[in-house]
Design a protein around this motif. Structure first.
Motif, short mmCIF file in Angstrom:
data_model
loop_
_atom_site.label_atom_id
_atom_site.label_comp_id
_atom_site.label_asym_id
_atom_site.label_seq_id
_atom_site.Cartn_x
_atom_site.Cartn_y
_atom_site.Cartn_z
N ASP A 105 -0.01 -8.21 -8.42
CA ASP A 105 0.81 -7.80 -7.29
C ASP A 105 2.28 -8.08 -7.59
O ASP A 105 2.65 -8.38 -8.73
CB ASP A 105 0.36 -8.51 -6.02
N VAL A 106 3.13 -8.00 -6.58
CA VAL A 106 4.56 -8.16 -6.79
C VAL A 106 4.90 -9.56 -7.26
O VAL A 106 5.83 -9.76 -8.07
CB VAL A 106 5.33 -7.79 -5.49
N ILE A 107 4.16 -10.56 -6.80
CA ILE A 107 4.42 -11.94 -7.22
C ILE A 107 4.05 -12.12 -8.68
O ILE A 107 4.80 -12.70 -9.48
CB ILE A 107 3.65 -12.94 -6.34
N THR A 108 2.88 -11.59 -9.06
CA THR A 108 2.45 -11.67 -10.46
C THR A 108 3.47 -11.00 -11.38
O THR A 108 3.80 -11.53 -12.44
CB THR A 108 1.09 -10.99 -10.64
N PHE A 109 3.96 -9.82 -10.97
CA PHE A 109 4.92 -9.11 -11.82
C PHE A 109 6.16 -9.96 -12.05
O PHE A 109 6.65 -10.07 -13.17
CB PHE A 109 5.33 -7.77 -11.19
N LEU A 110 6.69 -10.54 -10.99
CA LEU A 110 7.90 -11.34 -11.12
C LEU A 110 7.66 -12.54 -12.03
O LEU A 110 8.52 -12.92 -12.83
CB LEU A 110 8.38 -11.78 -9.74
N GLN A 111 6.49 -13.16 -11.91
CA GLN A 111 6.14 -14.28 -12.80
C GLN A 111 6.15 -13.84 -14.25
O GLN A 111 6.73 -14.50 -15.12
CB GLN A 111 4.75 -14.82 -12.45
N ALA B 135 7.73 -7.29 0.73
CA ALA B 135 8.30 -6.93 -0.57
C ALA B 135 7.68 -5.63 -1.06
O ALA B 135 6.46 -5.51 -1.15
CB ALA B 135 8.05 -8.05 -1.57
N ASN B 136 8.49 -4.65 -1.40
CA ASN B 136 7.99 -3.38 -1.92
C ASN B 136 7.93 -3.47 -3.44
O ASN B 136 8.95 -3.64 -4.10
CB ASN B 136 8.90 -2.23 -1.50
N ILE B 137 6.74 -3.36 -3.98
CA ILE B 137 6.56 -3.56 -5.42
C ILE B 137 7.32 -2.53 -6.24
O ILE B 137 7.82 -2.83 -7.34
CB ILE B 137 5.06 -3.55 -5.79
N VAL B 138 7.47 -1.31 -5.71
CA VAL B 138 8.22 -0.28 -6.43
C VAL B 138 9.68 -0.67 -6.54
O VAL B 138 10.30 -0.54 -7.61
CB VAL B 138 8.06 1.09 -5.74
N VAL C 232 2.16 1.91 -11.33
CA VAL C 232 2.40 1.16 -10.10
C VAL C 232 1.88 1.98 -8.92
O VAL C 232 2.22 3.15 -8.78
CB VAL C 232 3.91 0.86 -9.89
N ASN C 233 1.07 1.35 -8.08
CA ASN C 233 0.55 2.01 -6.89
C ASN C 233 1.24 1.42 -5.67
O ASN C 233 1.01 0.26 -5.32
CB ASN C 233 -0.97 1.83 -6.80
N GLU C 234 2.08 2.22 -5.03
CA GLU C 234 2.86 1.73 -3.89
C GLU C 234 1.98 1.46 -2.68
O GLU C 234 2.21 0.50 -1.94
CB GLU C 234 3.96 2.73 -3.53
N GLU C 235 0.97 2.28 -2.49
CA GLU C 235 0.09 2.11 -1.33
C GLU C 235 -0.65 0.77 -1.39
O GLU C 235 -0.73 0.04 -0.41
CB GLU C 235 -0.91 3.26 -1.26
N LYS C 236 -1.17 0.45 -2.56
CA LYS C 236 -1.93 -0.80 -2.71
C LYS C 236 -1.04 -1.97 -3.13
O LYS C 236 -1.50 -3.11 -3.17
CB LYS C 236 -3.04 -0.60 -3.75
N GLN C 237 0.21 -1.68 -3.47
CA GLN C 237 1.18 -2.71 -3.86
C GLN C 237 0.69 -3.51 -5.07
O GLN C 237 0.75 -4.74 -5.11
CB GLN C 237 1.47 -3.65 -2.68
N ILE C 238 0.20 -2.79 -6.08
CA ILE C 238 -0.24 -3.43 -7.32
C ILE C 238 0.29 -2.65 -8.52
O ILE C 238 0.68 -1.48 -8.40
CB ILE C 238 -1.79 -3.51 -7.41
N PHE C 239 0.31 -3.31 -9.67
CA PHE C 239 0.70 -2.65 -10.92
C PHE C 239 -0.39 -2.90 -11.95
O PHE C 239 -1.16 -3.86 -11.85
CB PHE C 239 2.04 -3.17 -11.43
#
Length: 590
Positions: free
Chosen positions: A69-75, A17-20, A52-59
């Protein structure tokens, strides 16, 4: 059967999953340097602080300190559980999950849990509406003045007073009873088999924001205990995230641009039946930050309508800090003492309710009034106490103009000069536990070293070898560093998105903020050596001061043996401090 996702599968989702891409579906991202920036979707702001940092996949948001991470954001963005967020990402990126033969027949574990709740709703609702066993439930609801149309809208039900009604029904639908147990609908008998947990109760289904059934509340009709029995937390149900009625009332909340927050199921049902549709209720728990964040997606105009007794009013006042920290100033409907919304709407009617809503004061105004009335403001010491009580709340207001207005009005109420109040304002500024401000450590070198470990993981073995983390004075940074060292020893590397789950929420925010910082590390080896030496030297000086105090105490007590021992330790420490550069240089091979 336990519903869970394997660590490998969750890591696969995080890597695929790409967080961006995911966050771009919620906000408009703009590339700025290494990161993407946007206005934060979790709080109101005019200048982008969401990164948002795409390399580290965090926001991370440097305003409200939400991060992950991407899961946290969606939650956070969708107000859904971890399981549901994982499931949605798996579907989006075409990732399948292995399941047992029973799971293959029923679908994924998440889908099976939802289906069990759906079938339980159908069973309870049919009992209430159609079956003779539901007569007690029908009689009770009619006595409470809740009509059949509302039963259908909210899918109310009745759990008959028998031990195996739902058990037999779920078994007839070939649904796994172990999962029914995990949802708290049924429980195991000592001699084998299962029995119903909800018996002789009006059933209130609970849905997530998307309308999927996730739990139940049950009101006892026979004087049993507890009066209200709620589903336990499960892979699909988290009380702190869930609100009764929201999928049904959210359109009205958005259309009316306001929400009435009540305490109980019947409060909500009575208001809804009276035509007051934008209303929700928390579920057997106090209002939470997550509740407010979810509701802010639909409106920022909140009305608290709790019971008119002291407990209800105190519950409303306790929520004030959370609201202000999230940039929201709610109003409060002050019901007559001893009254609750259910009784009030039936006696006074919807017109009177709307009149009360129009003149409802802000909760902060009510808080100030309560503080002022609780003291004798002719007494200067009581005036001081009022100011010290009120100012921490006023300090939480982000808008300077609004803050000034509250200080002016407080000055007039107490007949105290504004400049004197402002002196107390500065001393009572809240820390907010990290909310709304950047993390700042008292020890810049410890922060720098931890940031270096996050950005350049290859230095972690060296840091571990010097045992410098034991010398950290900042407890938060020390705890984070210890966990990072443990994770590195286990995995041989560090990926921020993979270790977030090891941290509690407060530390997770600090971790993400430091990992998003862009530091100039200069000459890496020199910076590392200097930083470690300074941290250790500072620690040694603290210990030397402590030893000096202990020596004086031993001298006062004429304990010559203790004096000699402490003095020897202090001399050894001085020698270690003198040789520190050479010692660390050797460990770093410099």
């Amino acid at each position: 059967m336990t519903v869970s996702f394997t660590k490998d599968k969750i890591e696969e989702i995080r890597s695929r999953a790409n967080i961006v891409d995911v966050i771009s579906e919620y906000v408009s991202l703009k590339k700025v340097g290494k990161n993407y920036q946007a206005l934060c979707p979790f709080h109101s702001e005019k200048t982008p602080s969401f990164s948002v940092n795409e390399e580290k996949q965090i926001f991370y948001c440097f305003g409200c300190r939400k991060g992950g991470d991407v899961i946290t954001f969606l939650q956070e963005a969708s107000g859904i559980s971890f399981v549901e967020a994982v499931r949605q990402l798996a579907e989006k990126y075409g990732i399948s999950f292995p399941s047992s033969s029973q799971g293959q027949a029923q679908g994924t574990p998440y889908e099976t849990l939802i289906r069990i709740n759906e079938q339980a709703i159908a069973y309870y609702h049919r009992m209430l509406v159609e079956r003779p066993e539901g007569e007690a439930g029908r009689t009770y609801l009619e006595k409470r003045g809740i009509h059949g149309e509302v039963w259908k809208v909210f899918k109310l039900g009745y759990a008959p007073d028998r031990w195996d009604g739902l058990v037999r029904f779920l078994a007839s639908e070939k649904l796994p009873l172990e999962l029914g147990k995990e949802l708290g609908l049924i429980s195991s008998r000592k001699g084998g088999g299962f029995y119903d947990c909800f018996r002789g109760r009006i059933m209130f289904p609970i849905f997530d924001v998307s309308g999927k059934p996730i739990g139940f509340g049950g009101r006892d009709l026979g004087g049993g205990f507890p009066k209200y029995l709620n589903s336990p937390e499960s892979p699909i149900y988290k009380k702190r995230l869930s609100l009764f009625g929201l999928p049904i009332t959210r359109k009205a909340i958005r259309d009316d641009d306001r929400v009435f927050i009540v305490e109980g199921y019947f409060d909500l049902l009575s208001l809804y039946q009276a035509g007051i549709f934008p209303v929700i209720a928390p579920l057997g728990t106090a209002l939470t930050n997550e509740h407010i964040q979810t509701l802010k997606r639909f409106t920022t105009n909140f009305y608290i309508v709790f019971d008119g007794d002291p407990a209800g009013q105190n519950a409303a006042l306790r929520s004030l800090e959370m609201f202000l920290d999230q940039g929201v100033s709610p109003r409060v409907l002050l019901l007559p003492p001893g009254s609750d919304p259910d009784e009030f709407i039936k006696i006074a009617g919807p017109q009177k309710f709307h009149e009360e809503a129009k003149q409802a004061p802000y909760l902060l105004d009510h808080f100030v009034d309560v503080a002022v009335k609780s003291k004798d403001i002719s007494n200067p010491y009581d005036k001081d106490q009022v100011i010290r009580t009120v100012m921490p709340m006023i300090n939480r207001i982000d808008q300077a103009v609004v803050q000034d207005d509250y200080i002016r009005r407080l000055s007039e109420k107490l007949m105290v000069r504004e400049d004197h109040i402002r002196v107390l304002k500065e001393s009572s500024a809240p820390s907010r536990d990290g909310e709304g401000r950047h993390y700042v450590s008292d020890n810049r070198r410890e922060e720098f070293l931890l940031t270096l470990m996050l950005h350049v993981p290859t230095v972690i073995p060296v840091v571990d070898k010097t045992q410098v983390v034991e010398d950290f004075s900042d407890p938060d940074l020390k705890e984070i560093a210890v966990i990072i060292l443990e994770a590195f020893r286990e995995e041989g590397t560090i990926e921020i998105k993979s270790i977030l789950g090891r941290f509690e929420e407060r530390l997770r925010g600090i971790l993400i903020e430091l990992s998003m910082k862009e530091e100039n590390f200069g000459s890496l080896r020199t910076s590392l050596k200097d930083c470690i030496c300074q941290i250790k030297r500072t620690s040694m000086k603290r210990l030397q001061m402590q030893l000096t105090q202990e020596i004086r105490k031993a001298q006062d007590g004429r304990d010559e043996t203790e004096v000699r021992d402490l003095t020897r330790r202090k001399i050894q420490l001085s020698v270690q401090e003198r040789d520190l550069n050479n010692t660390i240089g050797a460990l770093l091979d410099l």
